[in-house]
Design a protein around this motif. Structure first.
Motif, PDB file in Angstrom:
ATOM      1  N   ASN A 163       4.085 109.043  47.982  1.00 17.80           N
ATOM      2  CA  ASN A 163       3.331 108.239  48.943  1.00 17.80           C
ATOM      3  C   ASN A 163       2.822 109.071  50.113  1.00 17.80           C
ATOM      4  O   ASN A 163       2.321 108.535  51.096  1.00 17.80           O
ATOM      5  CB  ASN A 163       4.182 107.068  49.460  1.00 17.80           C
ATOM      6  CG  ASN A 163       5.399 107.524  50.247  1.00 17.80           C
ATOM      7  OD1 ASN A 163       5.545 108.703  50.570  1.00 17.80           O
ATOM      8  ND2 ASN A 163       6.281 106.598  50.557  1.00 17.80           N
ATOM      9  N   PRO A 202       3.562 102.385  49.346  1.00 16.59           N
ATOM     10  CA  PRO A 202       3.577 102.534  47.891  1.00 16.59           C
ATOM     11  C   PRO A 202       3.150 103.932  47.475  1.00 16.59           C
ATOM     12  O   PRO A 202       2.419 104.618  48.191  1.00 16.59           O
ATOM     13  CB  PRO A 202       2.555 101.486  47.421  1.00 16.59           C
ATOM     14  CG  PRO A 202       1.622 101.344  48.579  1.00 16.59           C
ATOM     15  CD  PRO A 202       2.463 101.516  49.815  1.00 16.59           C
ATOM     16  N   SER A 203       3.604 104.368  46.323  1.00 13.84           N
ATOM     17  CA  SER A 203       3.222 105.681  45.804  1.00 13.84           C
ATOM     18  C   SER A 203       1.812 105.638  45.243  1.00 13.84           C
ATOM     19  O   SER A 203       1.339 104.606  44.763  1.00 13.84           O
ATOM     20  CB  SER A 203       4.199 106.124  44.705  1.00 13.84           C
ATOM     21  OG  SER A 203       5.508 106.251  45.229  1.00 13.84           O
ATOM     22  N   THR A 226      -0.776 108.379  50.745  1.00 15.32           N
ATOM     23  CA  THR A 226      -1.177 106.975  50.788  1.00 15.32           C
ATOM     24  C   THR A 226      -1.557 106.615  52.222  1.00 15.32           C
ATOM     25  O   THR A 226      -0.720 106.644  53.116  1.00 15.32           O
ATOM     26  CB  THR A 226      -0.038 106.052  50.330  1.00 15.32           C
ATOM     27  OG1 THR A 226       0.337 106.395  49.000  1.00 15.32           O
ATOM     28  CG2 THR A 226      -0.480 104.590  50.370  1.00 15.32           C
ATOM     29  N   ILE A 265       5.757  95.869  45.828  1.00 15.92           N
ATOM     30  CA  ILE A 265       6.833  96.855  45.813  1.00 15.92           C
ATOM     31  C   ILE A 265       8.038  96.205  45.148  1.00 15.92           C
ATOM     32  O   ILE A 265       8.247  95.008  45.225  1.00 15.92           O
ATOM     33  CB  ILE A 265       7.171  97.315  47.239  1.00 15.92           C
ATOM     34  CG1 ILE A 265       5.980  98.088  47.796  1.00 15.92           C
ATOM     35  CG2 ILE A 265       8.386  98.201  47.262  1.00 15.92           C
ATOM     36  CD1 ILE A 265       6.214  98.652  49.156  1.00 15.92           C
ATOM     37  N   GLU A 310      12.965 102.733  48.241  1.00 15.78           N
ATOM     38  CA  GLU A 310      12.606 101.917  49.402  1.00 15.78           C
ATOM     39  C   GLU A 310      13.847 101.334  50.061  1.00 15.78           C
ATOM     40  O   GLU A 310      14.865 101.121  49.418  1.00 15.78           O
ATOM     41  CB  GLU A 310      11.680 100.778  48.956  1.00 15.78           C
ATOM     42  CG  GLU A 310      10.377 101.253  48.332  1.00 15.78           C
ATOM     43  CD  GLU A 310      10.180 100.701  46.936  1.00 15.78           C
ATOM     44  OE1 GLU A 310      11.106 100.058  46.418  1.00 15.78           O
ATOM     45  OE2 GLU A 310       9.102 100.921  46.372  1.00 15.78           O
ATOM     46  N   VAL A 358      -0.363  95.322  47.468  1.00 16.14           N
ATOM     47  CA  VAL A 358       0.457  96.126  46.574  1.00 16.14           C
ATOM     48  C   VAL A 358       1.836  95.523  46.478  1.00 16.14           C
ATOM     49  O   VAL A 358       2.449  95.187  47.481  1.00 16.14           O
ATOM     50  CB  VAL A 358       0.565  97.574  47.087  1.00 16.14           C
ATOM     51  CG1 VAL A 358       1.362  98.412  46.121  1.00 16.14           C
ATOM     52  CG2 VAL A 358      -0.829  98.158  47.275  1.00 16.14           C
TER      53      VAL A 358
END
Length: 339
Positions: free
Chosen positions: A153, A146-147, A156, A7, A119, A5
């Motif tokens: 999130n 990550p959302s 997650t 960011i 973040e 993922v």
């Protein structure tokens, strides 16, 4: 969300940071950029134990552990950090931070009112910059996830095997600049409180073998099922030479508003007291079960932040804050005397 993922670009760093929440083994699970910082110590596969070292820019380290999950350890850790910030022996306000090492179930974002915030930034050297709220510097795996499709999130998952957990723990321990964004010239933390995950696994072993920890507080509830695991936590810390400052009983009793009789909802505290005696450990305090504690945690405003008027108007809140003050003062005395 699974797989690799991306960011958003963070801070002043010109590299993209990637974090994988899937079970892919790697040496950089938090996706921090390469830098000239010294590598963290490694746990050897053979031979003698590694040489422990201090966490960068941190004077004192206290771990809050439990062995058993669900005993209120994270809530205790947050309120202990705040109480220690408010009750230093010199009457000055020390710089205190809290590090959430629960990789799979981080609670600090919720308890500190830092859910779904941007973040963390990175320093020029590629270290993570802690977030801040209520006067505490904070770092957690929950800030780095990550959302999902819901925009949060909170749901997650982190699906990692042991090696990824070990590497992520090392990065959270050694790749955070607790001085903040400005770095050089900013005083280091006087104290870092570490909220440990339940159990005696990879995270506990990594901390115990690699970090100079000034002391640990073991949290339990009165039931034997919690005390069994608390004993295991004590034994593990002793094996890796982490000093144990004492035991703390949480949810020891409940006093309803209509009476003054303490109700032992989870059983008598005698088993807890016997365990402390058997282990030759001090009892730091016995915390009651108080609705304001859980309600404040859910709202991101720990009970130690209540005003004096709010505390004095509620017997339960007054007892909790009084016990936490005594615990904080006892912990300060113990870690200062070990210097």
């Amino acid at each position: 969300m699974y797989g690799r993922v991306s960011i958003s670009r963070l801070g002043k760093c010109q590299s993209w940071r990637h974090i994988s929440t899937s079970a892919v083994v790697g040496h950089n699970p938090l996706g921090l950029p390469h830098s000239n910082r010294p590598p963290p110590p490694k746990i050897p596969t053979r031979g003698g134990p590694p040489i422990k070292r201090s966490i960068p820019h941190v004077k004192k380290v206290v771990a809050v552990a439990s062995g058993k999950g669900g005993v209120g350890k994270s809530t205790v850790a947050v309120n202990l950090a705040l109480s220690m910030a408010l009750n230093h022996p010199t009457k000055t306000r020390p710089r205190v931070g809290i590090l959430d090492l629960d990789i799979f179930g981080p609670s600090i974002p919720k308890l500190m009112g830092l859910e779904n915030v941007p973040e963390p930034e990175l320093t020029q050297a590629g270290a993570l910059v802690p977030l801040s709220n209520h006067g505490l510097s904070c770092m957690s795996m929950g800030f780095l996830l990550p959302s999902s499709t819901t925009g949060s999130n909170a749901d997650t998952p982190v699906v990692w095997r042991g090696l990824m957990v070990q590497k992520a723990t090392q990065q959270l321990l050694f790749d955070v600049d607790w001085r903040g964004r400005d770095g050089a010239g900013v005083p280091e933390l006087d104290l870092l409180v570490i909220d440990m995950p339940p159990g005696t696994g990879d995270v506990q072993l990594t901390l115990g073998q690699l970090v100079k920890v000034d002391g640990s507080v073991i949290v339990s509830t009165p039931q034997d099922v919690a005390l069994v695991d608390a004993r295991k936590g004590v034994a593990m810390f002793k094996k890796v030479d982490v000093p144990i400052l004492g035991l703390l009983l949480n949810m020891s009793h409940y006093t309803c508003p209509s009476c003054t009789t303490p109700h032992r909802l989870f059983g008598s505290p005698e088993s807890f007291r016997k365990a402390a005696a058997d282990l030759s450990l001090d009892i730091l305090g016995e915390l009651p079960l108080v609705p304001q504690v859980s309600e404040g945690g859910d709202m991101g405003r720990p009970v130690m932040l209540l005003s004096e008027k709010q505390i004095n108007s509620d017997t339960g809140a007054k007892e909790v804050t009084s016990v936490m003050k005594e615990v904080a003062q006892a912990v300060w005395r113990r870690i200062d005397s070990s210097a």
